[in-house]
Design an enzyme around this catalytic site. Sequence first.
Site: not given
Length: 194
Positions: A2, A50, A52, A77, A100
């Site tokens: 990201c 991105l 995930i 993250e 998250d």
Amino acid sequence: MCGIAGLINLAGSPISQNILKKMNDTISHRGPDGEGYWINNNVGLSHRRLSIIDLSKNGHQPMRSKDNRYIISFNGELYNFKEIKSNLESKGYIFKTSGDTEVFLYGFIEYGSNFFNKVNGIFAASIFDKKLNKIFFARDFIGVKPLYYTYDNYTFSFSSELKSLVRNQNFKGKLNEKVLNEFLYYKYVTGKET
């Protein structure tokens, strides 16, 4: 991975959507799964995604709070986001994503800067509060997720990478020879110099 980028004109003038897009395009390699923009007159946030954890479109950023007061652009993250999410749900928060980013946003809304005593992870984030007309920046304590910024001619710009800042026409970069050796040796610079 990201990436985030943004512009704020502190004199209140509208920011250039074109410059913000160029900044975000420069870091496209950080997030091939999507791009997003939020612009409100003199503030603009962008994001390269991105996917995930949450692969759905609900994880798109910049992300707004349910009441549209807060807008977040987040890279990183949170390792303990499920624990924090559970705690926030017990306080009445309802989540529409499984990622998250939303946990980071509502954690900040609930706890303010005390949220960083509860979080475990690597991150760089910007959160704009429309009601107070203030922006908050955060980066993990070790600096795994980068957050670069510059201020020049009433324009504050930030990004996950230095090369994105150069796309801002107000950027007047020059080599800081005082810390060049340190940067070449360690690949980073400590303290207030850059």
